[in-house]
Write an enzyme that holds these catalytic residues in place. Structure first.
Site, PDB file in Angstrom:
ATOM      1  N   GLU A 161       0.815  -1.218   0.000  1.00 33.44           N
ATOM      2  CA  GLU A 161       0.000   0.000   0.000  1.00 33.44           C
ATOM      3  C   GLU A 161       0.849   1.269   0.000  1.00 33.44           C
ATOM      4  O   GLU A 161       1.833   1.381   0.723  1.00 33.44           O
ATOM      5  CB  GLU A 161      -0.906  -0.006   1.245  1.00 33.44           C
ATOM      6  CG  GLU A 161      -1.835   1.179   1.331  1.00 33.44           C
ATOM      7  CD  GLU A 161      -2.814   1.081   2.492  1.00 33.44           C
ATOM      8  OE1 GLU A 161      -3.716   1.928   2.569  1.00 33.44           O
ATOM      9  OE2 GLU A 161      -2.680   0.153   3.315  1.00 33.44           O
ATOM     10  N   GLU A 262     -12.938   2.686   3.749  1.00 32.06           N
ATOM     11  CA  GLU A 262     -11.966   2.922   4.822  1.00 32.06           C
ATOM     12  C   GLU A 262     -11.994   4.411   5.170  1.00 32.06           C
ATOM     13  O   GLU A 262     -11.017   5.126   4.989  1.00 32.06           O
ATOM     14  CB  GLU A 262     -10.561   2.477   4.381  1.00 32.06           C
ATOM     15  CG  GLU A 262      -9.591   2.349   5.547  1.00 32.06           C
ATOM     16  CD  GLU A 262      -8.164   2.094   5.118  1.00 32.06           C
ATOM     17  OE1 GLU A 262      -7.517   1.232   5.726  1.00 32.06           O
ATOM     18  OE2 GLU A 262      -7.677   2.768   4.180  1.00 32.06           O
TER      19      GLU A 262
END
Length: 285
Positions: A161, A262
């Protein structure tokens, strides 16, 4: 944002990140809360920040809570230090944190396998003062290779990520090209091809990246997408990101994977933070 503005949302597969939404509830109550809000899939950061190797009873209790709620666990982070908190991963940190990451690899993989979870996210870790970047990067590659092999063992992908520089100033992967470069290095080292880019549109926008260009260049290497609006990291419609358009572009580019919600619910209960998404679009098909 009224749900009607998300007319193409039924084409997406959404899951709820239970480490940022429903955190007003105890961990074991969150899967059922997501189900009650109409969702059928969830993801998690590593839930036990103080322990890479929790007691079997803790693992079993979370597994039961997920199964009893009738939701699918679709993504799970490896141990990443104090998250939320000052840390941004453990795998590139020499010494104790690297050892904790390694001790966690099989625990995470086995837990994921027990629930049919097919995506494991490995946060890289902050730069450490007094340690050469090259030394950290070499350690990171060693640990990511171990994680990729563990993911492959359970038929899962390994996610890497990109975060954002303003909120994570010591994290070295703060652009899409930097994250994808690590993906490529891991795949080259393992020959497995199961490392994939985690494209978090909020983090990339915080970095000032050209999101349509990023999607065009890297959709084929993307294994998971996460969204929050910017500014504020709130629900879609609370900021200025054209998230529906961006997700539409991702689909046109061939991305058919999960879209992780998220984002922060703001000053309201998490259950009230999904009014932008039609109820019919919450259950994954």
């Amino acid at each position: 944002m009224p749900g009607s503005e998300w007319g193409t949302a039924t084409e997406q597969r959404f899951n709820v990140n239970l480490s940022i939404l429903f955190t007003e509830l105890p961990l074991l109550e969150r899967p059922a809360a997501a189900a009650a809000a109409g969702f059928t899939a969830v993801e998690l950061w590593w839930p036990w920040v103080d322990s890479p190797t929790p007691e079997r009873s803790e693992l079993d209790a979370l597994k039961k809570a997920i199964e009893d709620a009738g939701v699918q666990l679709t993504g799970l982070n490896f141990y990443a230090g104090q998250l939320p908190g000052p840390d941004r991963g453990a795998l590139s940190i020499p010494g104790v944190e690297s050892e904790r990451f390694r001790a966690n690899i099989d625990v995470t993989a086995d837990f994921a396998r027990s629930l049919g979870c097919k995506a494991l996210n490995a946060l890289y870790g902050n730069r450490v003062e007094g340690v050469e970047a090259a030394e950290q990067d070499a350690l990171a590659l060693e640990n990511l290779v171990l994680a990729a092999r563990a993911a492959d063992r359970i038929g899962a992908i390994l996610l890497i990520e990109t975060l954002n520089q303003p909120e994570s100033p010591l994290y070295p992967l703060v652009s899409a090209p930097a994250g994808v470069a690590v993906v490529d290095r891991v795949n080259e080292a393992t020959g497995l091809g199961n490392a994939r880019f985690l494209m978090d549109l909020y983090h990339l926008s915080m970095n000032g990246e050209d999101l349509p260009s990023v999607i065009e260049r890297y959709a084929a290497k993307t294994g998971h997408v996460q969204i929050a609006d910017n500014p504020g990291r709130g629900a879609p419609g609370t900021g200025t990101l054209p998230l529906e358009d961006l997700l539409g572009q991702l689909r046109k580019a061939g991305y058919e994977g999960w879209v992780g919600l998220e984002y922060k619910p703001g000053d309201r209960p998490s259950a009230a933070a999904f009014d932008w998404l039609p109820a019919a679009a919450r259950a994954a098909r």
